[in-house]
Structure formats: C-alpha cells, structure tokens
Design an enzyme around this catalytic site. Structure first.
Site, PDB file in Angstrom:
ATOM      1  N   LEU A  43      -2.730  -6.245   0.584  1.00 15.17           N
ATOM      2  CA  LEU A  43      -2.112  -7.515   1.459  1.00 15.17           C
ATOM      3  C   LEU A  43      -1.922  -7.017   2.804  1.00 15.17           C
ATOM      4  CD1 LEU A  43       1.122  -8.556  -0.888  1.00 15.17           C
ATOM      5  CD2 LEU A  43      -1.147  -9.513  -0.652  1.00 15.17           C
ATOM      6  N   ASP A  44      -2.428  -7.839   3.852  1.00 11.69           N
ATOM      7  CA  ASP A  44      -2.116  -7.281   4.950  1.00 11.69           C
ATOM      8  C   ASP A  44      -0.884  -6.921   5.657  1.00 11.69           C
ATOM      9  OD1 ASP A  44      -1.251  -9.745   6.462  1.00 11.69           O
ATOM     10  OD2 ASP A  44      -3.173 -10.755   6.418  1.00 11.69           O
ATOM     11  N   ARG A  45      -0.748  -6.363   6.927  1.00 11.02           N
ATOM     12  CA  ARG A  45       0.482  -5.709   7.252  1.00 11.02           C
ATOM     13  C   ARG A  45       1.473  -6.967   7.489  1.00 11.02           C
ATOM     14  NH1 ARG A  45       3.359  -4.465  11.971  1.00 11.02           N
ATOM     15  NH2 ARG A  45       2.225  -6.029  13.139  1.00 11.02           N
ATOM     16  N   THR A  47       1.429  -9.797   5.588  1.00 14.11           N
ATOM     17  CA  THR A  47       1.615 -10.724   4.265  1.00 14.11           C
ATOM     18  C   THR A  47       2.896  -9.911   3.740  1.00 14.11           C
ATOM     19  OG1 THR A  47      -0.612 -11.570   4.618  1.00 14.11           O
ATOM     20  CG2 THR A  47       0.669 -11.563   2.441  1.00 14.11           C
TER      21      THR A  47
END
Length: 195
Positions: A43-45, A47
């Site tokens: 998951l990106d930072r 999210t």
C-alpha cells in the site's frame, strides 16, 4: 510453523523493510523478532487499511500474483464527480498513463457526495495542507472500488483517468480477508487462515 497477521496500516508508513525518510510497516512488528516477516503486497504511504503480514511465501504469492485475480476493495474520498459514463468506464477498463492496455473490469459505487470545506477537517493534516488551496465548494465524491489487479498506485490512477483526485484511500478487503475495524491504525493481530 508460519505466522499470519492482520495489520491496520496507518497513513504515513511505507511497505518496506527499511526507509531513510519514513517509518516502515515492519517497524510495527520489530518486537516479534521474526526477520522473515514481510507485507503481503503493498500500500502506498498515503493509503491506510488492511495489510497482511506473514513469513509464508506461498501464501503471499497466492494473494498477490496477478494470475490468482484476488479481489481488493478500497473506500475512497476524491475531489471531483463521477458520472454514469465515468462509472461505466471504470467498470469496463480505463487507460492508465504509461500503460498500453485497459485496466481489468472493476466494481465501483458512489456512496455519498459533499464539498471540500465539509471534508477537509477529517483528512490527514498532510492532505489538508496539500488540498486547502482548492475552492471550498469543490465537489467531493465518496465511493467503493473493487479491483483484481495490483499495478502501482492503480486505484489512484484509475480515478485520475476519469478526472478525480483521491484525497483519502483505505483498503478494507483482500481476497477472503476483511479488515477488523476494532484494530486502530497501527495495530495488528495474529490470524489463523484456513489454507
């Protein structure tokens, strides 16, 4: 014996073993003293939400490899609007910047609408700061999207393709796993999946 954990990933940490700028998901698991643990997917930072962590490589692959087509559901808040045509495009495939193929079919629903001034106080301070220059009456759309692919920043890029900018994103399901809402951001619990 393998170990499996459900983690409610908070805003701001990255899915990496080490990072010079930001806290990592694995920092939350350091007390377990298990160097074989790793996140299942990424998951990106910015999210939040459901992230599984395990030391079982085969389990990891079965949930993340594109050939298994595991569904992942996200709740989103985005600046913009979603027309019937936009929803149709998202559900039947959109062209992402830098890709030569349409995305796989997705399930999308709009759950509510609002305006930025109503939503801004509920956002992470970093997102508040980045969004406050927009007009207070800028339309906001809330929704749910389920995808089976895992391209980098896929949900954000899909919404961008139809003119929306995601300002909050949370994964709530992955395959047969649903985020335990009693877990506060940054908390995890051991789970015992049927394999």
């Amino acid at each position: 014996m393998y170990h499996y954990y459900m983690f409610n990933k908070p805003f701001g940490c990255v899915c990496a073993r080490r990072d010079d700028r930001y806290p990592t998901v694995m920092d939350y698991f350091s007390d377990l003293d298990n160097p074989d643990l790793s996140p299942v997917g990424r998951l990106d930072r910015a999210t939040e939400g459901l992230l599984l962590v395990t030391d079982d490589g085969m389990f990891n692959q079965k949930l993340t490899h594109p050939s298994y087509k595991k569904e992942k559901t996200y709740l989103f808040t985005a600046m913009g609007t979603l027309s019937e045509e936009d929803l149709y495009a998202l559900e039947h495939g959109v062209q992402l910047t830098g890709s030569d193929r349409l995305t796989a079919p997705a399930h999308v629903s709009v759950t509510a609408t609002s305006v930025l001034k109503e939503v801004l106080p509920t956002l992470h301070p970093e997102i508040q700061s980045a969004s406050c220059h927009n007009r207070p009456e800028h339309p906001i759309v809330f929704g749910e999207i389920t995808v089976t692919e895992g391209k980098k920043h896929q949900v954000r890029r899909m919404l961008k393709a139809v003119g929306c900018c995601i300002i909050a994103l949370k994964r709530v399901t992955m395959g047969n796993f649903t985020l335990d809402e009693t877990l506060a951001p940054g908390e995890f619990k051991e789970i015992f999946p049927e394999l």
